[in-house]
Design a protein around this motif. Sequence first.
Motif, short mmCIF file in Angstrom:
data_model
loop_
_atom_site.label_atom_id
_atom_site.label_comp_id
_atom_site.label_asym_id
_atom_site.label_seq_id
_atom_site.Cartn_x
_atom_site.Cartn_y
_atom_site.Cartn_z
N ARG A 180 -51.64 15.50 -23.21
CA ARG A 180 -52.83 14.23 -23.72
C ARG A 180 -53.19 14.78 -25.10
O ARG A 180 -53.89 14.28 -26.50
CB ARG A 180 -53.91 13.93 -22.80
N GLY A 204 -51.57 11.85 -32.39
CA GLY A 204 -51.15 10.70 -33.70
C GLY A 204 -52.64 10.19 -33.71
O GLY A 204 -52.68 9.21 -34.55
N GLU A 205 -53.97 9.80 -33.12
CA GLU A 205 -54.96 8.93 -33.51
C GLU A 205 -55.62 9.46 -34.40
O GLU A 205 -56.59 8.82 -35.22
CB GLU A 205 -55.69 9.77 -31.92
N ALA A 206 -55.57 11.51 -34.56
CA ALA A 206 -56.69 12.05 -35.51
C ALA A 206 -55.69 12.33 -36.79
O ALA A 206 -56.34 11.56 -37.92
CB ALA A 206 -56.29 13.76 -35.14
N THR A 224 -55.14 9.67 -41.79
CA THR A 224 -55.30 8.56 -42.95
C THR A 224 -55.99 7.62 -43.87
O THR A 224 -56.58 7.35 -45.21
CB THR A 224 -53.73 7.79 -42.67
N ALA A 245 -53.35 8.78 -37.43
CA ALA A 245 -54.30 7.90 -38.30
C ALA A 245 -55.64 7.59 -39.15
O ALA A 245 -55.74 7.44 -39.66
CB ALA A 245 -54.26 6.49 -36.52
N LEU A 246 -56.64 8.31 -37.98
CA LEU A 246 -58.08 8.73 -38.87
C LEU A 246 -58.18 9.23 -39.96
O LEU A 246 -58.87 8.68 -40.87
CB LEU A 246 -58.89 9.23 -37.61
N ASP A 261 -51.16 12.68 -27.96
CA ASP A 261 -51.74 11.55 -28.21
C ASP A 261 -53.56 11.97 -29.21
O ASP A 261 -53.05 11.15 -30.28
CB ASP A 261 -52.28 11.00 -27.11
N THR A 262 -53.59 12.85 -28.87
CA THR A 262 -55.49 12.50 -29.69
C THR A 262 -54.11 12.90 -31.09
O THR A 262 -55.48 12.69 -32.17
CB THR A 262 -55.58 14.14 -28.52
#
Lengths: 178, 136
Positions: free
Chosen positions: A142, A148-150, A155, A152-153, A145-146
């Motif tokens: 997991r 990738g989220e971080a 950016t 995006a945030l 996945d985190t």
Amino acid sequence: MEINLLLLFMIAAAVIAVAVKDLLSSVIAVGAVGIGLSMAFLVMKAPDLAIMQLVVEILSLIILIRATIRKDLPFSTSGRWAFNTVSTVIFLAVFLAFAYFSFAGIHKFGSPLMRVSQEYLSQAQARTGIQNVIAAITLNYRAIDTLGEAAALFTAVVGVLTVARKIWRREDAKYESR
Amino acid sequence: MNPVKSPEKGMTLIVKAVTKLTLGFILLYGIYITLNGHIAPGGGFVGGVIMALALVHIMLAFGKEISLKWLHAYTLRITMAAAVLLFLCGVMLGYPKWIFKNEFVLPLCEMVIVGAGLFAIFVALVLASKTDKQAE
């Protein structure tokens, strides 16, 4: 197979570039031919030529736009309702076809989605060497996945802080005081 | 006059701010592709075109006057002539070891020649267009 598709795309773009009346559309179609040629080089296992073709294509496209078009052209959409409607219907049909084929691969409603999770449960201890299965899954599978989220945030935050910084206000005060 | 917030010259404030921050990275990427041309895809020509694209990026974002105030044509010509002369001297002397060492100088010379030449073509097209002469 891919090279034939790319050649068909390039031929279509070249025909559009010759046949269309609008100058900007013609230049953009020429750029599409160049991008297709770059992808063809990449398919034929020549990355060096692909990079060169892409870079020179961008530069020549900028020079063509700058040299051929003197003013910003107004986008006149009057009198083209038939073309616009037909193109919209075609793109909707393509989108719905792709959506049908992609939704066909999803499980039916109610059936458990345990393909990936079962692999996590069975392989986690052997692959990571951690006794606690929950910690192994959250800290190894997991965490990507985190990440990738971080990303995006991060950016989004960098984009906002680039435009709205205190330094701009200070520079504006400096320029206004002169 | 603030170059970032002059509204009628160049593009919007967002484009100017992002350009100010990312320009160094684009130039660095051009140098990286130039110096890794012998072990990776790329080379002197591609690096030079990337440098020329970065300079064209400045001109498109900030407008003509401010960009030509920053990038003097004199400096551009001097560096390009120096690169051409170094290259020519090396060719006449038969690639001596004390100049062309480890695939380092030759790609850089090619990068300077190609980048400055293509940017000079762009500047000539911009300065010789009809609208600018009418504006003068």
